[in-house]
Scaffold this active site. Structure first.
Site, PDB file in Angstrom:
ATOM      1  N   CYS A 379       0.816  -1.212   0.000  1.00  0.00           N
ATOM      2  CA  CYS A 379       0.000   0.000   0.000  1.00  0.00           C
ATOM      3  C   CYS A 379       0.857   1.272   0.000  1.00  0.00           C
ATOM      4  O   CYS A 379       1.426   1.599  -1.026  1.00  0.00           O
ATOM      5  CB  CYS A 379      -1.000  -0.050   1.152  1.00  0.00           C
ATOM      6  SG  CYS A 379      -2.468   0.929   0.803  1.00  0.00           S
ATOM      7  N   HIS A 503      -3.387  -4.844   0.437  1.00  0.00           N
ATOM      8  CA  HIS A 503      -2.774  -5.432   1.640  1.00  0.00           C
ATOM      9  C   HIS A 503      -2.836  -6.953   1.547  1.00  0.00           C
ATOM     10  O   HIS A 503      -3.795  -7.568   2.026  1.00  0.00           O
ATOM     11  CB  HIS A 503      -3.529  -4.971   2.895  1.00  0.00           C
ATOM     12  CG  HIS A 503      -3.304  -3.545   3.238  1.00  0.00           C
ATOM     13  ND1 HIS A 503      -2.339  -3.142   4.127  1.00  0.00           N
ATOM     14  CD2 HIS A 503      -3.900  -2.423   2.796  1.00  0.00           C
ATOM     15  CE1 HIS A 503      -2.354  -1.825   4.228  1.00  0.00           C
ATOM     16  NE2 HIS A 503      -3.303  -1.360   3.428  1.00  0.00           N
ATOM     17  N   GLU A 505      -1.404  -9.150   3.165  1.00  0.00           N
ATOM     18  CA  GLU A 505      -1.367  -9.834   4.474  1.00  0.00           C
ATOM     19  C   GLU A 505      -2.772 -10.188   4.963  1.00  0.00           C
ATOM     20  O   GLU A 505      -2.950 -11.097   5.774  1.00  0.00           O
ATOM     21  CB  GLU A 505      -0.642  -8.968   5.516  1.00  0.00           C
ATOM     22  CG  GLU A 505      -1.373  -7.716   6.004  1.00  0.00           C
ATOM     23  CD  GLU A 505      -1.188  -6.488   5.107  1.00  0.00           C
ATOM     24  OE1 GLU A 505      -0.816  -6.652   3.932  1.00  0.00           O
ATOM     25  OE2 GLU A 505      -1.426  -5.356   5.590  1.00  0.00           O
TER      26      GLU A 505
HETATM   27  N1  GLN Z   1      -2.079   6.761   3.160  1.00  0.00           N
HETATM   28  C1  GLN Z   1      -2.145   6.075   1.919  1.00  0.00           C
HETATM   29  C2  GLN Z   1      -3.496   6.240   1.222  1.00  0.00           C
HETATM   30  O1  GLN Z   1      -4.466   6.581   1.859  1.00  0.00           O
HETATM   31  C3  GLN Z   1      -1.809   4.600   2.091  1.00  0.00           C
HETATM   32  C4  GLN Z   1      -2.749   3.860   2.969  1.00  0.00           C
HETATM   33  C5  GLN Z   1      -2.225   2.520   3.397  1.00  0.00           C
HETATM   34  O2  GLN Z   1      -1.040   2.244   3.330  1.00  0.00           O
HETATM   35  N2  GLN Z   1      -3.101   1.678   3.876  1.00  0.00           N
HETATM   36  O3  GLN Z   1      -3.618   6.008   0.056  1.00  0.00           O
END
Ligand code: GLN
Length: 528
Positions: A379, A503, A505
């Site tokens: 992410c 994600h 995970e």
């Molecule tokens: N802050 C970033 C976004 O909102 C990444 C979010 C995250 O890593 N879950 O896109």
């Protein structure tokens, strides 16, 4: 619930928090699932947040996202990993959600003429959410967060009392209690457990089974005491003694016939399943050879639970590769020198929000890219990987709109439809498809051209930069087939440098590890 066939197992905890009730509940649930029953699980949390989505991960640990976009308590993650099953957002209920539903109903005239009260209105709302989760399943496990005796958990316990009384044959209560070992007298002490059961009895609730958490094994003496003072039969005193890995706990429960005892109460017939997959996986865990050293670079490293799914996914990947994993949480804020990363065979840059720790994360990405260290970006870790590449390979002064809102080179930007005025549950959440280009590393990893992964973010990669990055060799190997949004990037100059906007995970299970973690460990092992 008149004459219902559905069964409910409640799990409460006493003496202190962090007992691992979630792990005990999901371990028992796994045994039932392996024996041919349809199992559902649910966590009731006594806090007033409507969901944990707006809470910092260093408050209650990570926010676990379900496939249908629920931002839930991290225990739901344990449930999914142990059960090997996806659960929905209905698996997480908070007091905030319960009150919000009741108050909305009150405002819209749903209780016209009535005084709205904790009993019966709040308890009825909890009850209806529990009953809803039994539909379509044979057994529902309901874990109540917190500790018996807390003011906050009272409405849940009152609901449980009512359900136990109304449907005695279809309900069951497991109470988890800590049994401390006193070094000075070399004794396990059962008194705190007795007191916590007294609390329950005072609320009109009698547990059917006590699961103790203890450092060393119970003796007959302690079992007898617990049975007598806690009002349960001796065979229903089960222990969850400290073990090297939590993944041993399902089989530990099996050895003590927990499934059979509960099934007898419900008059349920269990298949004589030997839990081969579980046994094989746990066996592999203990017969692994060698070790890989993996760094998770993140900003919430002061609490292990903040990255629990990432840590567990690495462990799943390690089991699949027949090695042990040593996982270190590396504080991005304190990461100032590449030398701090020298000892690692693989690096993960985790997701996150906000400015703090960005420099450390960029340093880790650059180090992995320049030194061919197996790398997985998650992410924010993926977003920053494109920034590193743009800045240090393409010479573009690229930035992230979340960090520099008026940047001239917004390589990571907000797309239309994202609303910053309301921060609860408004991100791109839950499972989305990802179409993978054939012949890429992503294709090798997944062995498929269409996969689904879970998201939790607001910002996206800006397509205007594709050409410039591709010209220098970055490969955009996964996209969402509906929106075209970038999902996966990889750098073929390295053996294993891959990052996803999602994600991975969150979908990794003990017996079905996520392929990205399996491959990360595979390359980390090969590169040692
Ligand atoms: N802050 C970033 C976004 O909102 C990444 C979010 C995250 O890593 N879950 O896109």
């Amino acid at each position: 619930m008149e004459n219902r066939a559905e069964k409910i197992v409640f799990v409460t905890g006493g003496v202190l928090s962090s007992l691992g009730k979630g792990i005990i509940a999901s371990s028992i649930a796994r045994l039932f699932k392996d024996q041919g029953l349809k199992v559902n699980m649910m966590k009731c949390d006594p806090y007033l947040n409507v969901d944990p989505g707006t809470m910092s991960p260093i408050e209650h640990g990570e926010v676990f996202v379900t496939y249908d976009g629920g931002e839930t308590d991290l225990d739901v993650g344990h449930y999914e990993r142990f059960l090997g099953q996806n659960l929905s957002k209905k698996s997480s209920l908070t007091t905030g959600r319960v009150y919000s539903n009741v108050l909305n109903r009150e405002r819209s005239g749903g209780y016209l003429g009535k005084t709205v009260q904790v009993i019966p209105h709040i308890t009825d709302e909890i009850k209806s959410k529990i009953i809803e989760n039994t539909r379509g399943y044979d057994v529902l496990f309901v874990e109540v967060g917190g500790t018996v005796g807390d003011i906050e958990s009272l409405p849940y316990l009152e609901t449980i009392r009512q359900l136990l009384t109304e449907y005695p044959e279809n309900t069951y209560l497991i109470h988890g209690a800590y049994v401390p070992y006193l070094k000075a007298s070399k004794e396990l002490k059962t008194k705190p457990a007795q007191h916590s059961v007294k609390e329950l009895l005072g609320l009109g609730i009698r547990p059917d089974m006590i699961v103790t958490r203890n450092e060393i094994a119970l003796t007959d003496k302690e079992r007898n005491k617990i049975a007598m003072f806690c009002n349960v039969q001796k065979e229903n005193v089960i222990e969850s003694v400290d073990v090297p890995s939590v993944y041993q706990i399902p089989l530990l429960m099996k050895e003590q016939d927990v499934d059979k005892i509960i099934a007898r109460h419900f008059k349920l017939v269990l298949q004589e399943n030997e839990h081969e997959k579980l046994r094989e996986t746990v066996d592999k865990l203990f017969h692994s050879e060698g070790e890989v050293n993996i760094a998770i670079v993140g900003k919430y490293t002061s609490l292990d639970d903040a990255y629990i799914s990432v840590t567990e996914a690495v462990k799943h990947g390690a089991i699949a590769n027949g090695v042990k994993a040593k996982v270190d949480l590396v504080s991005a804020q304190e990461l100032t020198d590449e030398a701090q990363l020298k000892e690692y065979d693989g690096i993960i840059v985790a997701g996150g929000f906000g400015e703090s720790g960005i420099a450390g994360k960029l340093l880790a990405i650059k180090y992995a890219r320049e030194n061919n260290v197996p790398f997985l970006g998650i992410c924010l870790g993926m977003q920053l990987s494109t920034i590193d590449f743009a800045r240090n390979v393409c010479g573009i002064a690229a930035d992230h709109q979340e960090l520099v809102p008026n940047t001239k080179e917004p390589i990571i930007h907000l797309i239309e439809g994202q609303d910053l005025s309301n921060l609860g549950g408004t991100q791109r959440l839950g499972a989305y498809e990802c179409q993978i280009t054939e012949g890429t590393l992503a294709h090798e990893v997944y062995g498929s051209t269409l996969v689904e992964e879970r998201h939790r973010h607001r910002y996206e990669f800006n397509d205007a930069y594709i050409e410039a990055l591709e010209a220098k060799g970055l490969v955009f190997s996964g996209r969402n087939p509906q929106t075209g949004l970038v999902e996966i990037i990889e750098n073929p100059a390295n053996d294993f440098f891959i990052a996803g906007q999602f994600h991975p995970e969150l979908t990794s299970k003990l017996t079905e590890p996520n392929p990205l973690f399996v491959s990360l460990v595979k390359y980390a092992k090969a590169g040692k």
